[in-house]
Structure formats: C-alpha cells, structure tokens
Design an enzyme around this catalytic site. Structure first.
Site, short mmCIF file in Angstrom:
data_model
loop_
_atom_site.label_atom_id
_atom_site.label_comp_id
_atom_site.label_asym_id
_atom_site.label_seq_id
_atom_site.Cartn_x
_atom_site.Cartn_y
_atom_site.Cartn_z
N ASN A 90 -21.93 -27.39 35.69
CA ASN A 90 -20.60 -27.62 35.13
C ASN A 90 -19.98 -26.27 34.76
O ASN A 90 -20.38 -25.65 33.78
CB ASN A 90 -20.73 -28.54 33.91
CG ASN A 90 -19.38 -28.87 33.27
OD1 ASN A 90 -18.36 -28.30 33.62
ND2 ASN A 90 -19.40 -29.79 32.33
N HIS A 144 -14.41 -33.71 38.66
CA HIS A 144 -15.05 -32.71 37.80
C HIS A 144 -16.56 -32.88 37.91
O HIS A 144 -17.06 -34.01 37.95
CB HIS A 144 -14.57 -32.92 36.36
CG HIS A 144 -15.28 -32.06 35.37
ND1 HIS A 144 -15.44 -30.70 35.55
CD2 HIS A 144 -15.90 -32.36 34.19
CE1 HIS A 144 -16.10 -30.21 34.53
NE2 HIS A 144 -16.41 -31.19 33.70
N CYS A 179 -12.53 -29.08 30.22
CA CYS A 179 -12.92 -29.35 31.61
C CYS A 179 -11.78 -29.94 32.44
O CYS A 179 -11.87 -29.99 33.67
CB CYS A 179 -14.12 -30.28 31.65
SG CYS A 179 -15.59 -29.50 30.98
N1 ACO Z 1 -34.95 -32.64 29.09
C1 ACO Z 1 -35.70 -33.68 28.72
N2 ACO Z 1 -35.27 -34.63 27.87
C2 ACO Z 1 -34.02 -34.49 27.38
C3 ACO Z 1 -33.19 -33.41 27.72
C4 ACO Z 1 -33.70 -32.46 28.62
N3 ACO Z 1 -32.99 -31.39 29.04
N4 ACO Z 1 -32.01 -33.53 27.08
C5 ACO Z 1 -32.09 -34.66 26.35
N5 ACO Z 1 -33.32 -35.24 26.52
C6 ACO Z 1 -33.84 -36.46 25.93
C7 ACO Z 1 -33.17 -36.79 24.63
O1 ACO Z 1 -33.80 -36.14 23.56
C8 ACO Z 1 -33.33 -38.29 24.57
O2 ACO Z 1 -34.62 -38.58 24.10
P1 ACO Z 1 -34.86 -39.82 23.08
O3 ACO Z 1 -34.43 -41.04 23.88
O4 ACO Z 1 -36.30 -39.73 22.78
O5 ACO Z 1 -33.94 -39.56 21.93
C9 ACO Z 1 -33.29 -38.72 26.04
O6 ACO Z 1 -33.53 -37.54 26.81
C10 ACO Z 1 -31.96 -39.29 26.45
O7 ACO Z 1 -30.91 -38.46 25.93
P2 ACO Z 1 -29.40 -38.74 26.23
O8 ACO Z 1 -28.56 -37.73 25.54
O9 ACO Z 1 -29.12 -40.19 26.01
O10 ACO Z 1 -29.40 -38.44 27.79
P3 ACO Z 1 -28.36 -38.86 28.85
O11 ACO Z 1 -28.99 -39.68 29.87
O12 ACO Z 1 -27.09 -39.38 28.21
O13 ACO Z 1 -28.00 -37.45 29.54
C11 ACO Z 1 -26.21 -35.85 29.43
C12 ACO Z 1 -27.48 -36.41 28.75
C13 ACO Z 1 -26.63 -35.28 30.75
C14 ACO Z 1 -25.63 -34.76 28.54
C15 ACO Z 1 -25.19 -37.00 29.64
O14 ACO Z 1 -25.05 -37.71 28.45
C16 ACO Z 1 -23.84 -36.50 30.09
O15 ACO Z 1 -23.65 -36.10 31.23
N6 ACO Z 1 -22.78 -36.61 29.23
C17 ACO Z 1 -21.40 -36.34 29.61
C18 ACO Z 1 -21.15 -34.89 29.90
C19 ACO Z 1 -19.66 -34.68 30.17
O16 ACO Z 1 -19.04 -35.32 30.99
N7 ACO Z 1 -19.05 -33.76 29.43
C20 ACO Z 1 -17.61 -33.60 29.53
C21 ACO Z 1 -17.27 -32.34 30.18
S1 ACO Z 1 -18.04 -30.96 29.45
C22 ACO Z 1 -16.83 -30.07 28.60
O17 ACO Z 1 -15.73 -30.48 28.39
C23 ACO Z 1 -17.22 -28.70 28.02
#
Ligand code: ACO
Length: 334
Positions: free
Chosen positions: A286, A256, A116
């Site tokens: 993304n 980003h 990314c």
């Molecule tokens: N719908 C409903 N619930 C969901 C979903 C969904 N789509 N996805 C995950 N959950 C649930 C999980 O199972 C978890 O449930 P639990 O608490 O019962 O275990 C809960 O939601 C929280 O999950 P988290 O993974 O902690 O959710 P978070 O708030 O962290 O959001 C996300 C997830 C959006 C992926 C976030 O962590 C994020 O943006 N991370 C960074 C992404 C990034 O910057 N990537 C780098 C670039 S990408 C690249 O290089 C290819």
C-alpha cells in the site's frame, strides 16, 4: 462553444529499488509470509532509503519521466499539484520542491491530502483547472513514503505499507474521453481508527509522543476493513450505474491496493472478472496515494483509446471515492 474536458495524456512513475520482503519483516515482528499473503496479499514492498530523501525524491523522478515521455517542456506546465500524506516537511510544500527540481518554473504549486483516496481527489481537482478553460497543462503527482510513518514494531501495520509515486499530465480535449465523472466522499467516523495522532498542531511532537509511537500510522484494521469494502464497492457500483456502464463496458477496474480481499470484493460487486482488475499489491504493498497512478503506469501499454476505467479508493478520514475515466490514447504507442 463545445465543452472542454480534461484527459490524461501521459503517465510517469517511480518506485525505489530497495525491496523489503515478508521474510525481512518476519525477522522484525512475530509474523509469517503465509499470514501476510493470505490476509493481505502482499509479498514484498519497495522502501526508499537514504538520508533526507522524502516523497519529493520519488515525485521528481516520476515527473521527469512524464515530461520525457510526453515531450512537454517543464516551462509549459501551469499547475503542479501533489497528493500526499507524507510530505517532505510540514512546509514548504512537496509540490514546490518537485516543481523546482523538474524545471516547472511557471507553475502554481500546492499539496493536497486525501490519504489513500488522494489521487482521486487530486485528479478531479486538476481536471477542474482544465475544465475552467484557463489552464492547458496540469501535472497531478500522487504518492507516499509510507515507510517513514510505519512502526516496525507493530505487526498489525508494518507489513502493509511501501513507497512509490506516480504522475499524470492533464490537458484539454473536446473529444468524448477523459475524466468523465467522480463521486468523492468524506465521513469523519474513521477519525480515531486510522490516524497518525501526533506531530501536527493538535498534538505537537514531544519526547512523550515519540515514546508512545504516536508519529506512526495507527490502524484498527478490522474496523477499517469493514468500511473499506462497503463504501468503496458502493461508490464504484454507483458511478458505473449512473454512467450506464455494464460489466461488458468496463475495460479495467483500478482499485486502491490496500488488501487483496478488499479488491476481490469490489470486483465481485461489479461482476467483473479478475483479468480486468489491475493488481500489483503483491510487489508494492500500500503506497497510499501512489497505488492507483502506479497501476495506470504499469498497465499503460495495455490501455487503448476509449477504454472505460473505474478507479476506486478508500482511506483515512474516512475519505473515499470512485472516478470514471475514459482513456485518451493508445498506451502501447506511448
Ligand atoms: N501476523 C500475524 N498475525 C497478525 C498480524 C501479522 N502481521 N497482524 C495481526 N495479526 C493477528 C491479530 O493479532 C489477530 O489475532 P487475534 O485474533 O488473536 O487477536 C488476528 O491476526 C486477526 O487480526 P485482524 O486485525 O482482525 O486481521 P485482519 O484479517 O482484519 O487483517 C488487515 C488485518 C490486513 C489490517 C485488514 O484488517 C485490512 O486490510 N484492513 C483495511 C486496510 C485499509 O483498507 N486501510 C485503508 C487504507 S490505508 C490508509 O489510508 C493509510
């Protein structure tokens, strides 16, 4: 002799027409529009459909638009460099396909992969070709067909990604504009937390790797989120400070587009108000290396010569960085 710098003199972009909404995704996996909007900030994303269409399909269209807008003949282009994590093939390079299909027949071509953060890595690399004094016209293409490596049975990743591509032309200048500074970093601690495990030379494709869904993005979201916020904010702040830029000097932050909460955290750290932050995550998601050039493409008509832009990105590796760009032309006239 005056110092030569590299300046962006034009921008092209392409996003596919087909839209995948949160409603569509909630029919595939157990999720809701409300969860995706509040946790990530994406409403819909573009998806490239059609057999045999890879990242080059979008890159070709972005480059054709760029050449038309800048009125530059493809034969004048000396370098075509593409940042992508989703090349059409392992080989030949996506750049070679894009150059051939756009008539850039005198260009050297190569691909780069900085996940990314790919556009920032490629922009600084392209700028160095110009700064060397040996090259006058360099095209940097950046984008991904992320839907090709997205697992639509995994609710934690499938809402995040979309397809799109941007392209910029770099040319020499002796004016005080262009790619002014860059901080580019790598830290291997992210290796197993954000990875497409199989299909490369470490784990070549087998029936087993396919059955285990190892040809898709795996992400430990919570772990990646933590580092994305702190590393991206740190470098954005560092580059502003070392160039003497206060919040009043900054015209635009171009982050980003991975998560609206990450974008908000960076704006807060730089004490910049939301109206100075380019955000289009809600409609494109993304697109990996594509997010920043697609923002510049969309905001081009608002950009003025001399505007100070801070670009910041973070991705797999981890790789991340920030780049200080002084915009080189009045976008409204482009
Ligand atoms: N719908 C409903 N619930 C969901 C979903 C969904 N789509 N996805 C995950 N959950 C649930 C999980 O199972 C978890 O449930 P639990 O608490 O019962 O275990 C809960 O939601 C929280 O999950 P988290 O993974 O902690 O959710 P978070 O708030 O962290 O959001 C996300 C997830 C959006 C992926 C976030 O962590 C994020 O943006 N991370 C960074 C992404 C990034 O910057 N990537 C780098 C670039 S990408 C690249 O290089 C290819």
């Amino acid at each position: 002799m005056r110092e030569i710098n590299a300046v962006i003199t034009g921008i092209g972009g392409y996003v596919p027409e087909d839209i995948l909404t949160n409603e569509d995704i909630s029919k595939m996996v157990d999720t809701t529009d409300e969860w995706i909007m509040t946790r990530v900030g994406i409403k819909e994303r573009r998806i490239l459909r059609g057999e045999g269409r890879g990242t080059s399909y979008m890159g070709i269209r972005a480059v054709k638009q760029l050449l038309e807008k800048t009125n530059v003949s493809p034969e004048e282009i000396e370098v075509v460099l593409t940042a992508t994590t989703t090349p059409d093939h392992h080989f030949p390079t996506t750049s070679s396909i894009i150059a051939y299909q756009t008539g850039c027949k005198n260009a050297m071509t190569f691909d780069m992969q900085g996940a990314c953060a790919g556009f920032l890595y490629a922009l600084e690399t392209g700028a160095n070709y110009i700064r060397s004094g040996r090259y006058k016209k360099v095209i940097v293409v950046a984008g991904d067909k992320m839907t090709a490596i997205t697992d639509y049975t995994d609710r934690s990743t499938c809402p995040l990604f979309g397809d799109g591509c941007g392209a910029v032309l770099l040319e020499p200048t002796e004016e005080n504009v262009g790619v002014m500074d860059a901080i580019l970093r790598t830290n291997g601690t992210g290796y197993s937390h954000l990875i497409m495990k199989s299909g490369g030379s470490a784990y070549p494709p087998t029936h087993e790797t396919v059955d285990k869904h190892e040809h898709f993005v795996f992400q430990d979201g919570r772990y990646v989120f933590k580092y994305a916020v702190s590393y991206m904010s740190d470098v954005a702040e560092e580059i502003a400070k070392r160039n003497g830029l206060t919040r009043d000097d900054i015209a635009w932050i171009v982050p980003h587009q991975a998560n609206l909460r990450i974008i908000d955290a960076i704006a807060k750290r730089l004490e910049v108000s939301e109206d100075k932050v380019m955000i289009n995550i809600q409609k494109y998601g993304n697109t990996s290396a594509g997010t920043i050039p697609l923002c510049l493409w969309e905001w081009e008509n608002k950009l003025k010569k001399g505007d100070n832009l801070i670009l910041a990105a973070f991705g797999a590796g981890f790789t991340w960085g920030a780049l200080y760009l002084k915009w080189g032309y009045d976008g409204a006239k482009a």
